[in-house]
Enzyme design. Structure first.
Site, short mmCIF file in Angstrom:
data_model
loop_
_atom_site.label_atom_id
_atom_site.label_comp_id
_atom_site.label_asym_id
_atom_site.label_seq_id
_atom_site.Cartn_x
_atom_site.Cartn_y
_atom_site.Cartn_z
N GLY A 36 0.40 31.82 -65.54
CA GLY A 36 -0.77 32.69 -65.51
C GLY A 36 -1.53 32.70 -66.82
O GLY A 36 -1.34 31.85 -67.68
N HIS A 55 -6.39 29.13 -68.33
CA HIS A 55 -7.51 28.65 -69.14
C HIS A 55 -8.02 27.36 -68.50
O HIS A 55 -7.52 26.92 -67.44
CB HIS A 55 -7.08 28.44 -70.59
CG HIS A 55 -5.84 27.63 -70.75
ND1 HIS A 55 -5.78 26.29 -70.44
CD2 HIS A 55 -4.58 27.97 -71.17
CE1 HIS A 55 -4.56 25.84 -70.68
NE2 HIS A 55 -3.81 26.84 -71.10
N HIS A 68 -5.57 24.68 -67.16
CA HIS A 68 -4.97 24.90 -65.83
C HIS A 68 -5.97 24.55 -64.73
O HIS A 68 -5.61 23.93 -63.71
CB HIS A 68 -4.57 26.37 -65.65
CG HIS A 68 -3.51 26.85 -66.59
ND1 HIS A 68 -3.76 27.75 -67.60
CD2 HIS A 68 -2.19 26.58 -66.66
CE1 HIS A 68 -2.63 28.01 -68.25
NE2 HIS A 68 -1.67 27.31 -67.70
N LEU A 74 -5.97 23.91 -75.74
CA LEU A 74 -6.03 25.19 -75.02
C LEU A 74 -4.61 25.62 -74.65
O LEU A 74 -3.80 24.80 -74.21
CB LEU A 74 -6.89 25.06 -73.77
CG LEU A 74 -8.37 24.72 -73.99
CD1 LEU A 74 -9.15 24.91 -72.69
CD2 LEU A 74 -9.00 25.56 -75.10
#
Ligand code: PAF
Length: 281
Positions: free
Chosen positions: A27, A30, A33, A185
């Site tokens: 979860g 960003h 994903h 990220l």
């Protein structure tokens, strides 16, 4: 997009499909994903993601409790990316009783680098990934699972597990997504203060510099180059765990030559935030 919280509901939603494209996550999504979801989607007949902060892969002193939980925002991003089913199990659903059966990956790959600095990490990751695979793919002839290359060693550990257990799953390794200044990220970037965020891109710069120096060096030169790279980061206030040049094939140091495919991997703490990154050279 269907949001399901139980294994039974998940299997019911997937029952008419044959080839799930699956992106497991913890979860706080960003762009990295989301890029994985978009890459995986055309390769399967249904797109599935999971959000589960897996206690088993955190050491007691690590950030399990503070790990950001942002389910509503994550669900919106997944839906916009074309995800069909989001599996967000409660801890009790995935671990109804203490997980006494665990997947122990071979130590040559899982006790080095991340596994050395986070003992038990890859046991926790492999165990939950195998469990999620069994929730998503049970009864499926084949499937795709996508993981980000930022967690380079994790992708290798999962790939080997899939090979060794003949799981009918193809592993897709997505390129690391970066901010404009080069910072990879990561959900953990959100822990950085404003000043730390400005400094954070120095990790990817250090990996690039080490990679360039390594390309012009011999295997025997590497320990000194790696030590210099760590010292340079330490002088900027970081606490590096490792900056190292390894063979892509097995994450061992190159022995005879620098001609084989290599990867520079690094992990370092900036303030209280531990960041990892890597660069294939
Ligand atoms: O990379 C992650 O987010 C996690 O390690 C994973 C693969 C979802 C397992 O918990």
């Amino acid at each position: 997009m269907h949001i399901v919280h139980t294994i039974a509901e998940l299997r019911e939603k997937l029952s008419s499909y044959k080839r799930p494209a699956f992106v497991p996550t913890m979860g706080n999504l960003h762009d990295g994903h989301i890029a994985l979801v978009k890459q995986a989607k055309p390769l399967g007949d249904v797109t599935v993601s999971s959000i589960f902060v897996n206690r088993l892969q955190f050491a007691p002193h690590e950030d399990f409790d503070s790990y950001p939980r942002t389910l509503d925002a994550d669900a919106q991003r997944l839906e916009a990316a074309g995800c069909n089913v989001l599996f967000a199990p409660r801890e009790q659903e995935l671990y109804p009783q203490p997980q006494t059966y665990k997947m122990h990956p071979a130590t040559d790959l899982s006790d080095i680098l991340e596994g050395h600095f986070r003992p038990g990490f890859f046991i926790g990751v492999s165990t939950v990934v195998l469990k999620l695979f069994s929730c998503v793919y049970a009864g499926m002839p084949s499937g795709i699972a996508a993981f980000g290359k930022k967690d380079y060693q994790q992708v290798m550990v999962v790939r080997r597990m899939v090979q060794q257990f003949a799981l009918p799953i193809e592993i897709l390794a997505g390129e690391t997504q970066r901010a404009e200044d080069g910072l990879a990220l990561s959900s953990r970037n959100g822990y950085l203060s404003e000043a730390e965020r400005k400094e954070a891109a120095e990790l990817s710069k250090a990996l690039k510099a080490l990679g360039a120096a390594a390309r012009a060096a011999t295997p025997a030169d590497l320990p000194a180059l790696e030590a210099q790279a760590m010292q340079a980061l330490a002088r900027r206030g970081w606490k590096p765990d490792y900056l190292t040049v390894r063979r892509r094939a097995d994450l061992m140091p190159p022995q005879a030559s620098m001609e084989e495919p290599l990867v520079v991997l690094g992990a370092a703490k900036l303030g209280s935030t531990r960041l990892i990154d890597n660069l294939e050279i």
